[in-house]
Design a protein around this motif. Structure first.
Motif, short mmCIF file in Angstrom:
data_model
loop_
_atom_site.label_atom_id
_atom_site.label_comp_id
_atom_site.label_asym_id
_atom_site.label_seq_id
_atom_site.Cartn_x
_atom_site.Cartn_y
_atom_site.Cartn_z
N PHE A 26 -8.61 -9.34 3.34
CA PHE A 26 -9.58 -10.28 3.88
C PHE A 26 -9.78 -11.54 3.05
CE2 PHE A 26 -11.00 -6.28 5.96
CZ PHE A 26 -10.70 -6.67 7.24
N ASN A 27 -9.21 -11.60 1.87
CA ASN A 27 -9.33 -12.79 1.02
C ASN A 27 -7.95 -13.30 0.63
OD1 ASN A 27 -12.33 -12.85 0.55
ND2 ASN A 27 -11.85 -10.78 -0.14
N TYR A 28 -7.14 -13.46 1.65
CA TYR A 28 -5.73 -13.80 1.46
C TYR A 28 -5.55 -15.12 0.70
CZ TYR A 28 -0.82 -13.48 2.71
OH TYR A 28 0.54 -13.36 2.67
N SER A 29 -6.32 -16.14 1.06
CA SER A 29 -6.14 -17.44 0.40
C SER A 29 -6.56 -17.39 -1.07
CB SER A 29 -6.91 -18.53 1.14
OG SER A 29 -8.28 -18.25 1.13
N ASN B 206 0.84 -1.19 0.00
CA ASN B 206 0.00 0.00 0.00
C ASN B 206 0.88 1.24 0.00
OD1 ASN B 206 0.76 0.48 2.67
ND2 ASN B 206 -1.24 -0.01 3.52
N THR B 207 0.28 2.41 -0.06
CA THR B 207 1.04 3.65 -0.18
C THR B 207 1.75 4.04 1.11
OG1 THR B 207 -1.02 4.84 0.20
CG2 THR B 207 -0.30 4.62 -2.08
N GLN B 208 1.47 3.33 2.21
CA GLN B 208 2.22 3.55 3.45
C GLN B 208 3.38 2.56 3.59
OE1 GLN B 208 -1.42 3.46 3.84
NE2 GLN B 208 -1.22 5.65 3.47
N GLY B 209 3.53 1.66 2.65
CA GLY B 209 4.63 0.70 2.67
C GLY B 209 4.30 -0.62 3.32
N LYS B 210 3.04 -0.84 3.70
CA LYS B 210 2.67 -2.12 4.32
C LYS B 210 2.47 -3.16 3.22
CE LYS B 210 0.60 -0.29 8.40
NZ LYS B 210 -0.22 -0.57 9.52
N PRO B 211 3.15 -4.29 3.35
CA PRO B 211 2.96 -5.33 2.34
C PRO B 211 1.60 -6.00 2.52
CG PRO B 211 4.51 -6.06 4.02
CD PRO B 211 4.16 -4.64 4.34
N ARG B 212 0.82 -6.00 1.49
CA ARG B 212 -0.48 -6.68 1.52
C ARG B 212 -0.36 -8.08 0.97
NH1 ARG B 212 -2.46 -4.43 5.58
NH2 ARG B 212 -2.97 -2.25 5.35
N LYS C 244 -12.06 -8.94 -11.71
CA LYS C 244 -13.16 -9.85 -12.04
C LYS C 244 -13.53 -10.73 -10.84
CE LYS C 244 -12.09 -10.01 -16.94
NZ LYS C 244 -11.52 -10.80 -18.03
N CYS C 245 -12.53 -11.15 -10.07
CA CYS C 245 -12.81 -11.99 -8.90
C CYS C 245 -13.54 -11.24 -7.80
CB CYS C 245 -11.50 -12.54 -8.32
SG CYS C 245 -10.81 -13.90 -9.23
N PHE C 246 -13.17 -9.99 -7.58
CA PHE C 246 -13.70 -9.23 -6.45
C PHE C 246 -14.59 -8.07 -6.88
CE2 PHE C 246 -9.59 -10.91 -4.88
CZ PHE C 246 -10.10 -11.74 -3.91
N SER C 247 -14.92 -7.98 -8.15
CA SER C 247 -15.68 -6.86 -8.71
C SER C 247 -15.13 -5.53 -8.21
CB SER C 247 -17.18 -6.99 -8.46
OG SER C 247 -17.47 -6.98 -7.09
N ALA D 237 -4.32 -18.09 -4.42
CA ALA D 237 -4.77 -19.02 -5.46
C ALA D 237 -4.68 -18.35 -6.83
CB ALA D 237 -6.20 -19.47 -5.17
N VAL D 238 -5.11 -17.10 -6.93
CA VAL D 238 -5.03 -16.37 -8.19
C VAL D 238 -3.57 -16.21 -8.61
CG1 VAL D 238 -5.41 -14.11 -9.28
CG2 VAL D 238 -7.22 -15.13 -7.91
N LEU D 239 -2.75 -15.80 -7.68
CA LEU D 239 -1.33 -15.60 -8.00
C LEU D 239 -0.66 -16.91 -8.40
CD1 LEU D 239 1.05 -13.68 -8.21
CD2 LEU D 239 1.47 -14.05 -5.77
N ASP D 240 -0.99 -18.01 -7.71
CA ASP D 240 -0.39 -19.31 -8.04
C ASP D 240 -0.84 -19.83 -9.40
OD1 ASP D 240 1.09 -19.34 -5.74
OD2 ASP D 240 -0.27 -20.67 -4.65
N GLU D 241 -2.02 -19.43 -9.85
CA GLU D 241 -2.46 -19.82 -11.19
C GLU D 241 -1.73 -19.03 -12.27
OE1 GLU D 241 -4.48 -22.28 -12.26
OE2 GLU D 241 -4.61 -22.94 -10.17
#
Length: 166
Positions: A110-113, A9-15, A98-101, A117-121
């Motif tokens: 809040f949808n870390y898993s 994020n713009t404060q430097g926190k890794p999401r 598309k996944c989260f509109s 999954a998206v990144l691993d695909e």
């Protein structure tokens, strides 16, 4: 090979931060801080491509895209094309939209898993697997269906579970 994928994020926190070479957590945090310090010091009218040898070693490059409150960052070596990596960020963002509109930072938190999954695909083991967002979404939906089906399966037969309640 892709060395790391980060969403900051713009404060430097890794999401989301995923490193494809093993390194201790302390080193990962140091690299994330280093990447953020480089990104936040750059004016908006300059290139999204950087040589980042000082942080990730020789021949390392970084490409990033800033959307709303998030930086999407890919770190890769010389075997990857910079424009292809920029396009890969676009594919990732489109897929997440598309996944989260209309994805936002809270969706990632809040949808870390589902994010993993998206990144691993798209990227697995530092290699690009899929660049079609439709195919990625189809695979993630299949994973979600399998998870839902496995959650509904009871490992204890009803006759035994009824006996325990007595």
């Amino acid at each position: 090979m892709i060395k790391a994928v980060m969403m900051l994020n713009t404060q430097g926190k890794p999401r989301l931060a995923k490193f494809y070479d093993y390194m201790p957590v302390e080193k990962q945090q140091e690299l994330i801080r280093g990447v953020f310090s480089v990104l936040c010091s750059r004016p908006e009218n300059v290139s999204n491509f950087l040589e980042i040898d000082s942080l990730f070693g020789p021949f390392s490059r970084l490409v990033y895209k800033h959307y709303a409150t998030l930086y999407f960052v890919l770190v890769f070596d010389g075997s990857e094309n910079e424009l292809a990596m920029l396009d890969l960020i676009q594919v990732l963002v489109e897929t997440l939209d598309k996944c989260f509109s209309n994805v936002c930072e809270l969706d990632i938190v809040f949808n870390y898993s589902k994010m993993h999954a998206v990144l691993d695909e798209i990227v697995f083991g530092g290699q690009v697997l899929e660049t079609s967002s439709a195919e990625v979404i189809k695979a993630v939906e299949e994973i979600s269906k399998l998870e839902a089906a496995s959650n509904s399966i009871s490992l204890v037969p009803k006759s035994v579970s009824g006996w325990r309640g007595r």
